[in-house]
Design a protein around this motif. Structure first.
Motif, PDB file in Angstrom:
ATOM      1  N   VAL A  50      -5.590  34.817 -59.261  1.00 18.80           N
ATOM      2  CA  VAL A  50      -6.542  33.722 -59.468  1.00 18.80           C
ATOM      3  C   VAL A  50      -7.397  34.004 -60.703  1.00 18.80           C
ATOM      4  O   VAL A  50      -7.632  33.128 -61.543  1.00 18.80           O
ATOM      5  N   ALA A  51      -7.861  35.254 -60.816  1.00 16.73           N
ATOM      6  CA  ALA A  51      -8.685  35.638 -61.963  1.00 16.73           C
ATOM      7  C   ALA A  51      -7.909  35.492 -63.273  1.00 16.73           C
ATOM      8  O   ALA A  51      -8.451  35.033 -64.289  1.00 16.73           O
ATOM      9  N   THR A 216      -0.405  27.254 -78.367  1.00 16.53           N
ATOM     10  CA  THR A 216      -1.016  28.292 -77.539  1.00 16.53           C
ATOM     11  C   THR A 216      -1.822  27.672 -76.410  1.00 16.53           C
ATOM     12  O   THR A 216      -1.804  28.150 -75.269  1.00 16.53           O
ATOM     13  N   LEU A 217      -2.532  26.589 -76.715  1.00 15.32           N
ATOM     14  CA  LEU A 217      -3.304  25.883 -75.686  1.00 15.32           C
ATOM     15  C   LEU A 217      -2.383  25.417 -74.557  1.00 15.32           C
ATOM     16  O   LEU A 217      -2.694  25.597 -73.366  1.00 15.32           O
ATOM     17  N   THR A 218      -1.264  24.826 -74.920  1.00 15.87           N
ATOM     18  CA  THR A 218      -0.305  24.367 -73.905  1.00 15.87           C
ATOM     19  C   THR A 218       0.216  25.539 -73.089  1.00 15.87           C
ATOM     20  O   THR A 218       0.311  25.464 -71.855  1.00 15.87           O
ATOM     21  N   MET A 219       0.552  26.637 -73.775  1.00 14.84           N
ATOM     22  CA  MET A 219       1.074  27.804 -73.075  1.00 14.84           C
ATOM     23  C   MET A 219       0.028  28.388 -72.126  1.00 14.84           C
ATOM     24  O   MET A 219       0.356  28.837 -71.015  1.00 14.84           O
ATOM     25  N   PHE A 220      -1.238  28.390 -72.534  1.00 17.85           N
ATOM     26  CA  PHE A 220      -2.303  28.876 -71.659  1.00 17.85           C
ATOM     27  C   PHE A 220      -2.388  28.027 -70.391  1.00 17.85           C
ATOM     28  O   PHE A 220      -2.590  28.555 -69.295  1.00 17.85           O
ATOM     29  N   ASN A 221      -2.266  26.707 -70.546  1.00 16.74           N
ATOM     30  CA  ASN A 221      -2.280  25.827 -69.371  1.00 16.74           C
ATOM     31  C   ASN A 221      -1.129  26.143 -68.433  1.00 16.74           C
ATOM     32  O   ASN A 221      -1.305  26.200 -67.203  1.00 16.74           O
ATOM     33  N   VAL A 222       0.055  26.318 -69.005  1.00 20.69           N
ATOM     34  CA  VAL A 222       1.232  26.611 -68.177  1.00 20.69           C
ATOM     35  C   VAL A 222       1.093  27.968 -67.500  1.00 20.69           C
ATOM     36  O   VAL A 222       1.425  28.121 -66.321  1.00 20.69           O
ATOM     37  N   MET A 223       0.590  28.954 -68.235  1.00 27.16           N
ATOM     38  CA  MET A 223       0.400  30.282 -67.648  1.00 27.16           C
ATOM     39  C   MET A 223      -0.621  30.245 -66.520  1.00 27.16           C
ATOM     40  O   MET A 223      -0.470  30.935 -65.498  1.00 27.16           O
ATOM     41  N   SER A 224      -1.668  29.442 -66.677  1.00 24.51           N
ATOM     42  CA  SER A 224      -2.662  29.292 -65.619  1.00 24.51           C
ATOM     43  C   SER A 224      -2.013  28.719 -64.360  1.00 24.51           C
ATOM     44  O   SER A 224      -2.248  29.205 -63.241  1.00 24.51           O
ATOM     45  N   LEU A 225      -1.174  27.700 -64.543  1.00 19.88           N
ATOM     46  CA  LEU A 225      -0.473  27.109 -63.406  1.00 19.88           C
ATOM     47  C   LEU A 225       0.501  28.114 -62.794  1.00 19.88           C
ATOM     48  O   LEU A 225       0.629  28.207 -61.565  1.00 19.88           O
ATOM     49  N   PHE A 226       1.180  28.881 -63.636  1.00 22.57           N
ATOM     50  CA  PHE A 226       2.136  29.889 -63.165  1.00 22.57           C
ATOM     51  C   PHE A 226       1.448  30.905 -62.258  1.00 22.57           C
ATOM     52  O   PHE A 226       1.966  31.275 -61.198  1.00 22.57           O
ATOM     53  N   PHE A 227       0.257  31.363 -62.652  1.00 27.61           N
ATOM     54  CA  PHE A 227      -0.444  32.364 -61.851  1.00 27.61           C
ATOM     55  C   PHE A 227      -1.097  31.749 -60.619  1.00 27.61           C
ATOM     56  O   PHE A 227      -1.386  32.462 -59.647  1.00 27.61           O
ATOM     57  N   CYS A 228      -1.347  30.448 -60.635  1.00 30.68           N
ATOM     58  CA  CYS A 228      -1.788  29.768 -59.408  1.00 30.68           C
ATOM     59  C   CYS A 228      -0.679  29.805 -58.363  1.00 30.68           C
ATOM     60  O   CYS A 228      -0.938  30.022 -57.167  1.00 30.68           O
ATOM     61  N   LEU A 229       0.553  29.615 -58.803  1.00 29.22           N
ATOM     62  CA  LEU A 229       1.703  29.738 -57.900  1.00 29.22           C
ATOM     63  C   LEU A 229       1.791  31.162 -57.353  1.00 29.22           C
ATOM     64  O   LEU A 229       1.956  31.370 -56.144  1.00 29.22           O
ATOM     65  N   SER A 230       1.688  32.129 -58.253  1.00 25.21           N
ATOM     66  CA  SER A 230       1.782  33.536 -57.834  1.00 25.21           C
ATOM     67  C   SER A 230       0.673  33.897 -56.855  1.00 25.21           C
ATOM     68  O   SER A 230       0.885  34.679 -55.923  1.00 25.21           O
ATOM     69  N   ALA A 231      -0.528  33.331 -57.066  1.00 25.32           N
ATOM     70  CA  ALA A 231      -1.657  33.624 -56.186  1.00 25.32           C
ATOM     71  C   ALA A 231      -1.403  33.182 -54.761  1.00 25.32           C
ATOM     72  O   ALA A 231      -1.962  33.740 -53.811  1.00 25.32           O
ATOM     73  N   SER A 280       3.280  20.980 -48.477  1.00 21.85           N
ATOM     74  CA  SER A 280       1.934  21.508 -48.228  1.00 21.85           C
ATOM     75  C   SER A 280       1.601  22.636 -49.209  1.00 21.85           C
ATOM     76  O   SER A 280       0.466  22.742 -49.679  1.00 21.85           O
ATOM     77  N   GLN A 281       2.591  23.464 -49.530  1.00 20.39           N
ATOM     78  CA  GLN A 281       2.379  24.521 -50.523  1.00 20.39           C
ATOM     79  C   GLN A 281       2.181  23.937 -51.918  1.00 20.39           C
ATOM     80  O   GLN A 281       1.333  24.402 -52.682  1.00 20.39           O
ATOM     81  N   ALA A 282       2.975  22.918 -52.231  1.00 15.55           N
ATOM     82  CA  ALA A 282       2.868  22.267 -53.541  1.00 15.55           C
ATOM     83  C   ALA A 282       1.481  21.668 -53.724  1.00 15.55           C
ATOM     84  O   ALA A 282       0.877  21.766 -54.802  1.00 15.55           O
ATOM     85  N   LEU A 283       0.964  21.031 -52.659  1.00 15.86           N
ATOM     86  CA  LEU A 283      -0.368  20.445 -52.726  1.00 15.86           C
ATOM     87  C   LEU A 283      -1.431  21.532 -52.881  1.00 15.86           C
ATOM     88  O   LEU A 283      -2.399  21.365 -53.629  1.00 15.86           O
ATOM     89  N   ALA A 284      -1.234  22.664 -52.195  1.00 18.51           N
ATOM     90  CA  ALA A 284      -2.185  23.772 -52.295  1.00 18.51           C
ATOM     91  C   ALA A 284      -2.245  24.307 -53.724  1.00 18.51           C
ATOM     92  O   ALA A 284      -3.323  24.600 -54.242  1.00 18.51           O
ATOM     93  N   VAL A 285      -1.089  24.420 -54.371  1.00 15.23           N
ATOM     94  CA  VAL A 285      -1.054  24.884 -55.761  1.00 15.23           C
ATOM     95  C   VAL A 285      -1.775  23.903 -56.665  1.00 15.23           C
ATOM     96  O   VAL A 285      -2.572  24.291 -57.532  1.00 15.23           O
ATOM     97  N   ALA A 286      -1.486  22.618 -56.466  1.00 14.75           N
ATOM     98  CA  ALA A 286      -2.129  21.586 -57.285  1.00 14.75           C
ATOM     99  C   ALA A 286      -3.643  21.618 -57.117  1.00 14.75           C
ATOM    100  O   ALA A 286      -4.387  21.484 -58.096  1.00 14.75           O
TER     101      ALA A 286
END
Length: 318
Positions: A50-51, A216-231, A280-286
């Motif tokens: 999350v961090a 880079t901005l786009t990649m940062f957004n995607v990486m943030s979403l990626f780590f939300c999934l991992s979290a 339910s997991q997809a909604l939690a990630v979103a």
């Protein structure tokens, strides 16, 4: 008389701030109920991930500021430009279809010795390289997926129909915008605008670096979403997350609500479900992603808005 007029202006200014707060509450409060359905998945996330997601989300504001620094026709202050991006984010949450962000950055550029044509050119160039950068990244992701034999096919129900509807809606929005704003442009103003826009041909290095910053901005957004999934213990490949993010952006644009609220989340959930993630997991990630990138930064954005009124010309300097 002067003191009375000053008092009226004072009242109007803070009345405007109060109105913005009310609009913000109007936008925020109806959405709170949507958090309930996936609370079980949100109770015990991996806080390290999350961090990391938060750090990448914060990086988007720095990247956005750097892009404007590179495209601007006059020197801008780095720290203030980053603060302005937080302000733009805050206002954008209250106005639909990116109008708020465009308006804030336009005012900021005008207050920093940019003519109307120059300010419009900077914003147009920023939006154009944003689209171009996303297109380049998409091509690279597809190429990488092909080389590594990763399947990007989505199998969700009625997905093709949804994509067609989103594409048509986006195309119609663009056509209407061009028709409306194209008719309102005066010939001289249009010529000045095109002249300023063409001046970027003499600044290829700045333009190239701005493109990299935007990507880079786009990649940062995607990486943030990626780590939300991992979290939340959900595992998809980076290229699949990129596709889902792009789908979410498309649905968010097609539904012109403040900050793409509703449409973006629907796109994310639909994309994840299409990759066989439980709804339910997809909604939690979103929800987690939007807490990090939408709801959480609203406090910082509100503070930034109050701090940057002078820089935007919303209050008179003393």
């Amino acid at each position: 008389m002067a003191s009375i007029e000053k008092g009226i202006k004072f009242d109007k200014r803070y009345l405007a701030i109060f109105a913005i707060i009310l609009i913000g509450l109007y936008v925020i409060l109806p959405q709170l109920g949507s958090f309930r359905s996936s609370l079980d998945y949100l109770r015990h996330p991996n806080y390290t991930y999350v961090a990391i997601a938060v750090l990448f989300a914060c990086g988007t504001y720095v990247s956005g500021a750097v892009t404007y620094l590179l495209l601007a026709f006059t020197r801008l202050k780095f720290a203030l430009t980053v603060l302005i991006q937080f302000t733009a984010m805050f206002v954008n949450r209250l106005l639909p279809a990116g109008i708020g962000a465009v308006g804030v950055n336009y005012l900021y550029l005008r207050k920093n010795k940019h003519s109307e044509a120059q300010a419009a050119s900077v914003i147009t160039a920023n939006n154009f390289i944003g689209l171009l950068g996303h297109g380049i990244l998409t091509a690279l992701v597809l190429l990488f997926a092909k080389i590594t034999n990763q399947s990007l096919m989505m199998t969700g129900p009625n997905l093709s129909s949804t994509i067609v509807k989103v594409s048509v809606a986006v195309a119609l929005i663009l056509i209407v915008a061009i028709m409306i704003f194209g008719k309102k442009k005066k010939k001289k103003g249009l010529n000045d605008f095109l002249k300023q826009l063409s001046s970027y041909r003499r600044r290829p290095k700045s333009l190239s670096l701005a493109l990299v910053s935007s990507m880079t901005l786009t990649m940062f957004n995607v990486m943030s979403l990626f780590f939300c999934l991992s979290a939340l213990g959900i595992h998809l490949s980076f290229v699949q997350v990129f596709v889902v993010f792009s789908f979410g952006v498309g649905t968010g644009v097609a539904i012109p609500t403040p900050g793409g609220i509703g449409g973006f989340e629907a796109g994310l959930v639909g994309g994840f479900v299409a990759y066989n993630v439980a709804s339910s997991q997809a909604l939690a990630v979103a929800i987690l992603y939007r807490i990090i990138t939408y709801w959480g930064p609203l406090v910082l954005g509100g503070i930034a808005f109050l701090l940057t009124q002078k820089q935007l010309g919303l209050t008179k300097s003393t």
